[in-house]
Design an enzyme around this catalytic site. Structure first.
Site, PDB file in Angstrom:
ATOM      1  N   GLY A  72       0.824  -1.209   0.000  1.00 46.44           N
ATOM      2  CA  GLY A  72       0.000   0.000   0.000  1.00 46.44           C
ATOM      3  C   GLY A  72       0.857   1.257   0.000  1.00 46.44           C
ATOM      4  CB  CYS A 321       3.342   2.635   9.693  1.00 42.86           C
ATOM      5  SG  CYS A 321       2.345   1.558   8.708  1.00 42.86           S
TER       6      CYS A 321
HETATM    7  N1  PLP Z   1      -2.545   3.366   3.949  1.00 39.35           N
HETATM    8  C1  PLP Z   1      -3.258   3.015   5.025  1.00 39.35           C
HETATM    9  C2  PLP Z   1      -4.549   3.698   5.305  1.00 39.35           C
HETATM   10  C3  PLP Z   1      -2.798   2.018   5.887  1.00 39.35           C
HETATM   11  O1  PLP Z   1      -3.509   1.671   6.962  1.00 39.35           O
HETATM   12  C4  PLP Z   1      -1.559   1.397   5.593  1.00 39.35           C
HETATM   13  C5  PLP Z   1      -0.991   0.398   6.522  1.00 39.35           C
HETATM   14  O2  PLP Z   1      -1.154   0.467   7.716  1.00 39.35           O
HETATM   15  C6  PLP Z   1      -0.868   1.787   4.441  1.00 39.35           C
HETATM   16  C7  PLP Z   1      -1.384   2.769   3.646  1.00 39.35           C
HETATM   17  C8  PLP Z   1       0.434   1.142   4.065  1.00 39.35           C
HETATM   18  O3  PLP Z   1       0.195  -0.167   3.565  1.00 39.35           O
HETATM   19  P1  PLP Z   1       1.365  -1.251   3.555  1.00 39.35           P
HETATM   20  O4  PLP Z   1       1.490  -1.767   4.943  1.00 39.35           O
HETATM   21  O5  PLP Z   1       0.900  -2.315   2.603  1.00 39.35           O
HETATM   22  O6  PLP Z   1       2.583  -0.576   3.070  1.00 39.35           O
END
Ligand code: PLP
Length: 374
Positions: A72, A321
């Site tokens: 993502g 994150c």
């Molecule tokens: N966008 C949102 C709203 C998310 O919740 C996350 C992950 O927590 C991401 C982007 C990033 O996705 P990825 O973990 O696949 O990099």
């Protein structure tokens, strides 16, 4: 081993057994490079194309509008950095994921103006607020479909239509939404949409970006000719296959999953409301099922997380994150709630594998913890 209660499904989810089974042949036997012009390569290529078709059907897109990425975060980076136009403006909500916010900070260094749209107390972007920041200079608007910390679902179709009427492209980060609510790119009217497999019971390290046909976008990764020459890199065949199976499984069972999770959510909230606790529930009534953000007065969300961890219960204080950052998150700050509550924020995110018994245990442990004399 002592039982583990996993209630952090917004951070990641358990891989579906069907998805795992579908992936295995592409890890062990059909390991050919999908770009090679012999039948062993075609088998991998065909598996990718079949998965692309499945994913496209799940989100109401054409297969050639689905582009595979590594996650993502990459999809979000691509949507921002791949569409940026010199001297123009990008408008984003102030509760976006850091994958969007930090991509914006990165292009801002090249003279792009970034406008931050405030949200209501429930975490919603009002049409008036978007209208306020839009101008002829706006080249892109990026507003997430559902927020990861509080689950609020935005009225994307209205926001996208308004952005288009100003000549801007519209991107939505649907990482928390895809596989959990009905997501149809045509109904939403978006040009770009990000998703990530590990949020819907697929494998980690794979995602996709929907790019509406004709949308002007440049690659941000240079190399081979994969993905219509827009996203270079040897395809992660097994993960692509796993992602498609996981998404189809979730979509086929969407109603059952939603009912199950909403029942669990109600059960948990009933326990908490009955207890003598001073807290507020964040987010809007239209939210991702199971995403429960709570702010307890004069408490420390971090301490609650660690105390529950000692009891083998996984919850979060907000964004996975950003768990190293112990400050009040930018999302909770944006809601404008009183500091005495904001510091005591936790996120419980229930998923399809959770049970009523687990919810009862979470509630009991939480109530005991918060009722104990400090
Ligand atoms: N966008 C949102 C709203 C998310 O919740 C996350 C992950 O927590 C991401 C982007 C990033 O996705 P990825 O973990 O696949 O990099």
């Amino acid at each position: 081993m002592e039982r583990l209660i996993y209630a952090d499904n917004a951070a990641s989810t358990k891989l579906d057994a069907d998805a795992f089974e579908a992936m295995k042949p592409y890890l062990l036997d059909n390991y050919g490079n999908a770009s090679q012009p012999y039948s062993f390569g075609y088998e991998a290529h065909n598996a990718i194309q079949k998965s692309r078709q499945t994913i496209a059907e799940c989100i109401g897109a054409n297969p050639d509008e689905v582009f595979f990425t590594s996650c993502g975060t990459e999809s979000d980076n691509w949507a921002i950095k791949g569409t940026v136009v010199n001297n123009k403006q990008i408008a984003v909500s102030n509760i976006e994921h850091h994958a969007i916010l930090r991509s914006c900070s990165s292009v801002e260094k090249n003279g792009i103006k970034i406008s931050y749209i405030p949200v209501t107390k429930s975490g919603l972007v009002l049409v008036e607020s978007l209208n306020h920041v839009l101008s002829v200079e706006t080249s892109l608007v990026s507003i997430m479909l559902a927020n990861n910390e509080i689950g609020s679902i935005q009225n994307i179709s209205e926001l996208a239509a308004l952005s288009h009427s100003h000549g801007a492209l519209f991107h939505t980060d649907a990482v928390q939404a895809v596989g959990h609510i009905n997501v149809n790119v045509r109904e939403l009217g978006v040009d770009l949409l990000s998703a990530s497999a590990h949020k819907f019971n697929g494998p980690k390290g794979i995602g996709f970006l929907y790019i509406k046909k004709g949308t002007p976008i440049r690659p941000i990764i240079d190399g081979g000719s994969q993905e219509q020459k827009l996203r270079a890199g040897t395809e992660n065949v097994a993960s692509i296959v796993g992602m498609a199976v996981a998404l189809k499984t979730n979509i086929d069972n969407l109603e059952n999953n939603t009912n199950h999770i909403l029942n669990l959510e109600e059960r948990l909230m009933n326990h908490l409301y009955k207890a003598d606790l001073d807290f507020i529930r964040n987010g809007s009534s239209k939210h991702i099922p199971g995403n429960i953000s709570l702010s307890f007065k004069n408490r420390d969300g971090e301490k609650i997380l660690h105390r529950l961890d000692l009891r083998r219960i996984c919850i979060s204080t907000g964004s996975a994150c950003d768990s190293v950052n112990t400050q009040v998150s930018h999302v909770i700050k944006a809601l404008g709630i009183d500091e005495s509550y904001a510091k005591g924020t936790i996120r419980i995110s229930l998923g399809k594998h959770n049970t009523p018994e687990e919810v009862d245990t979470i509630a009991t442990e939480l109530i005991n913890l918060l009722s104990a004399k400090r």
